[in-house]
Each structure stands twice: as structure tokens, then as C-alpha cells.
Design an enzyme around this catalytic site. Structure first.
Site, short mmCIF file in Angstrom:
data_model
loop_
_atom_site.label_atom_id
_atom_site.label_comp_id
_atom_site.label_asym_id
_atom_site.label_seq_id
_atom_site.Cartn_x
_atom_site.Cartn_y
_atom_site.Cartn_z
N ALA A 299 0.83 -1.20 0.00
CA ALA A 299 0.00 0.00 0.00
C ALA A 299 0.87 1.25 0.00
CB ALA A 299 -0.91 0.00 1.23
N GLU B 33 5.06 -6.51 7.67
CA GLU B 33 4.07 -5.72 8.41
C GLU B 33 4.33 -5.69 9.91
OE1 GLU B 33 1.83 -6.49 4.58
OE2 GLU B 33 3.42 -7.44 5.76
N GLY C 143 1.61 -5.90 0.58
CA GLY C 143 0.47 -6.18 -0.29
C GLY C 143 0.88 -6.77 -1.62
N GLU D 63 1.02 -10.27 -1.01
CA GLU D 63 -0.33 -10.82 -0.87
C GLU D 63 -0.97 -11.05 -2.24
OE1 GLU D 63 -2.53 -10.35 2.67
OE2 GLU D 63 -1.65 -8.40 3.09
#
Length: 270
Positions: free
Chosen positions: A72, A139, A116, A119
Site C-alpha cells: 500500500a 508488516e 500487499g 499478498e
């Protein structure tokens, strides 16, 4: 050429290397292809469009510059009040991390693949990586948790102990190590181009029956989604087999086999 116009993309380049392959290039190289809050929804609309367009069989996603995607846009996130933080769509980060979808997507990991971005690739159907690619879920080092869908998916792919090591330490994993763990299908040689090789793989898939690709992927996804083996097998037979065996592409495939020629597939109507 298309039934509907391709959705407009602000931060991604959309091209068609062949009429049946969609290539999406994340294009914020100065921000290491971090995805903005609106970018998630734009990409979700793009992959929904891909699934609905009969002429497109396979998608490829990559990044411009030295990163695939670092997650992000934290600078944007930090500048917004909580009330203005737009949630990702149900399909997850960049429209991919929780996507079920209809058609396969190949991740062409060209460099940094963090947060992300990682992910995304955990939920892609196939993953190719350049030798320079590195993977991480950092994270925990920032007081965050990767909640876009990768945690239960990662543990299914690499096992509990490896997933725990990667997530709880936040350490980076090299392309070679990711390949050994089963996260990556293939690490390219130094002189191979990641997009070229990924498009070649997509072409191999697109040479087969569009109907068979969709239904075979659906059958595999039953296992990914936690459906029991027998239940998934029965659903595949009950819901899909009659549509396949009576379909024009099955007839064409068998006829081409007998006539010793390349099949002339029709766009899927499933």
C-alpha cells in the site's frame, strides 16, 4: 473487439501481447508501484472486465522499474484521516489477493515484492520470478498485520513452520528460496526477460480450450478454498461436466485430434 470498453487505469498500463492475453503493468516506479486506495478498485474493475471478456483467456501482472509492488501507499495512508481510508474491494489488495475469478493470472515478479505485493502473488495462479526478486511480509515490523488474505493462503502453500518464520520475523526471502518453498513456479535465468517468459507461459495456456481452462481452474480452486475432495469432485461433475462434454470446443478438440490438425477454438460461452 471487446464487448465492453476496458476500465480506465490511472496507475497501471494495460496492453495485449496477443489477442487472448491481458498484460497489466503497475506503473508507479518512483513509488515502487505502491497501490493507492483508488488503485485497488480500478484494478478490481479491470480483472472483473477480463473475466467477462470472452476473447481474453489469461492475465499477466508485473511491475515497472525495480519493484513488482511494495504494498500500500503508506504515505497516502498516513496523510488521510481514518474516515477517508477507502476499504479494498472484496477481491482484496489490487483486486487480486482474495480474488476467486474465472480466468488464470500469472504474476511476473520483476523485483521487490513486499507487503500487499506479496499478498497479490500468493493468490495468483502461477508465479515467475526474476533472479533479483525478493519476497517479504514486513508488516509486523511496522506494527501492522497482513490482512488482505495471504495468511491462510500462505500456510497452505508453504506449510506452518515456513509461514510462521516469514510472517513473524518479517524477513525477506530470495527468489531461489521462494522457488524451493513452492511459492514460485520458476526463477528465470539472468538473460531471460520476465515479461517475455510470462507471456510465453500464458500462450501455452491460451493454446488450449477456453472452456477446459475455465473448468479445470475451477476444479483446482475447490481444493484451494477448502472444499472436501469428494464434494469438490461431485460439484465439478454435477455443475460443469455436461456443459463441457456437450460444448462446441469439446467437439472441435476431438475432431481436430482425429484430423491431426490444430483446434480452432471458440470463445468460451460458459
Amino acid at each position: 473487439m471487446f464487448q465492453k470498453p476496458c476500465p480506465v487505469q490511472t496507475w497501471a498500463l494495460v496492453t495485449l501481447p496477443t489477442p487472448s492475453i491481458l498484460l497489466v503493468t503497475l506503473n508507479r516506479p518512483n513509488e515502487l508501484n505502491a497501490v493507492t486506495r483508488d488503485g485497488h478498485h480500478e484494478l478490481d474493475a479491470l480483472f472483473e472486465w477480463m473475466d467477462s471478456e470472452p476473447s481474453i483467456c489469461v492475465g499477466v501482472i508485473t511491475g515497472n522499474g525495480r519493484a513488482f509492488c511494495v504494498g500500500a501507499d503508506l504515505k497516502e495512508w498516513n496523510s488521510l484521516s481514518p474516515s477517508k481510508v477507502r476499504l479494498a474491494p472484496p477481491s482484496g489488495f489490487a483486486g487480486l489477493s482474495r480474488r476467486i475469478g474465472r480466468k488464470p493470472i500469472i504474476a511476473a515478479v520483476n523485483g521487490l515484492c513486499l507487503g500487499g505485493g506479496f499478498e497479490i502473488i500468493v493468490n495468483c495462479d502461477l508465479v515467475l520470478a526474476s533472479p533479483a526478486a525478493v519476497f517479504a511480509l514486513p508488516e509486523v515490523q511496522r506494527g501492522l498485520v497482513p490482512v488482505a488474505g495471504s495468511l491462510p493462503r500462505l500456510i497452505r502453500t508453504v506449510g506452518r513452520q515456513r509461514a510462521m518464520e516469514m510472517v513473524l520475523t518479517g524477513r525477506t526471502v530470495s527468489a531461489d528460496e521462494a522457488e524451493r518453498w513452492g511459492l514460485v513456479n520458476r526463477v528465470l535465468k539472468a538473460d531471460e526477460d520476465i515479461v517475455t517468459e510470462s507471456v510465453k507461459l500464458a500462450e501455452m495456456i491460451a493454446r488450449s480450450s477456453p472452456d477446459a481452462i475455465l473448468v479445470s481452474r475451477r476444479g483446482l480452486m475447490f481444493g484451494w478454498e477448502g472444499v472436501g475432495v469428494e464434494e469438490g469432485s461431485q460439484v465439478l461433475v454435477d455443475d460443469w461436466w455436461s456443459k463441457i462434454k456437450d460444448g462446441e470446443n469439446t467437439r472441435e478438440g476431438l475432431k481436430a485430434f482425429v484430423e491431426k490438425r490444430v483446434p480452432n477454438w471458440k470463445a468460451s460461452k460458459l
